[in-house]
Design an enzyme around this catalytic site. Structure first.
Site, short mmCIF file in Angstrom:
data_model
loop_
_atom_site.label_atom_id
_atom_site.label_comp_id
_atom_site.label_asym_id
_atom_site.label_seq_id
_atom_site.Cartn_x
_atom_site.Cartn_y
_atom_site.Cartn_z
N GLY A 15 4.06 -0.45 8.34
CA GLY A 15 3.51 -0.17 9.65
C GLY A 15 3.44 1.06 10.43
CG ASP A 16 5.11 3.56 13.53
OD1 ASP A 16 4.02 4.34 13.34
OD2 ASP A 16 5.66 3.57 14.44
#
Lengths: 156, 156
Positions: A15-16
């Protein structure tokens, strides 16, 4: 790490986070370039206690507060990277290719004996540009090839 | 979903997602405001096949391509939200409070009988501003209170 934690870390990284290897000019290295592999987790500085929690769970990497309000957890040493890749690759979805490629590079790197080997390694690193949708890299295998030829380390 | 998938989704949501409830002016609703709860996953449009994979696993939500190159997977209906919250809350680290608060709101919402109840609900929603480090919200419980009093629905 248990499987649920591995899976959580994989999701968070997908995700990040970022998995990348860069070529950096560095004259203290044999061929004039340093191979810099990194797995990085990002988050707002407001969540620094959470990032410390991640670091505590991973037991590797160091935290860095950027000036733009982002806190980064960076893993950059070979041993930790190989460990982390083996732990989370089965659970990665988005960055599985990057993890596999980084492992290949870390393993190949040990066997570099000649400038030609080194250039082959750099060609593998080039693939990160596409995998990560990066902007065009200045220091890629073409650049390295030019320098190696110029220095007479590689026969044209 | 198995525990590893739940954990992965939790990590992905913690890294690059959002859990929030908003108050939106909407005159077709009894008190003039709609309660809008959303769990949203974000990713670059380049990863739309990955987002379709997430949607397929979750079996809820809809995909939306934004004009800025971001693709969103949004879950907004009560039933899907309550299901998803129960699945992933044990695995969330960063957004656990938001998930619990959303569940409280969704459950409280059913029991709203009076304007006073509705205002109490809006006060709970205000907490998302702090939890998510949002910019100051225009439509908060204070705004709702003013309108309800103005409409004579709430005794001053």
């Amino acid at each position: 790490m248990n499987n649920e934690l591995k899976s959580y870390i994989a999701g968070f990284l997908d995700g990040d986070g970022s998995i990348h290897v860069r070529i950096k000019p560095n004259l203290t290295y044999k061929y004039g370039f340093q191979i810099s592999p990194n797995i990085v987790f990002y988050q707002s500085m407001k969540e620094s206690s959470y990032m410390r929690w991640i670091q505590k769970k991973l037991k590797v990497g160091y935290l860095r507060e950027r000036k733009d309000g982002i806190i980064e957890l960076t893993i950059g040493d070979r041993k930790s990277l190989l460990w982390l890749i083996d732990e989370i690759t089965p659970y990665l979805k988005l960055k599985k290719s990057q993890a596999k490629l980084m492992k290949t590079i870390l393993l190949t790197q040990k066997d570099v004996k000649t400038a030609k080997d080194f250039l082959q390694l750099c060609k593998k690193i080039d693939s990160f540009e596409k995998l990560n949708y990066s902007k065009k890299r200045k220091y890629n295998s073409l650049y390295v090839e030019k320098i190696l030829k110029k220095e007479g380390l590689l026969t044209p």
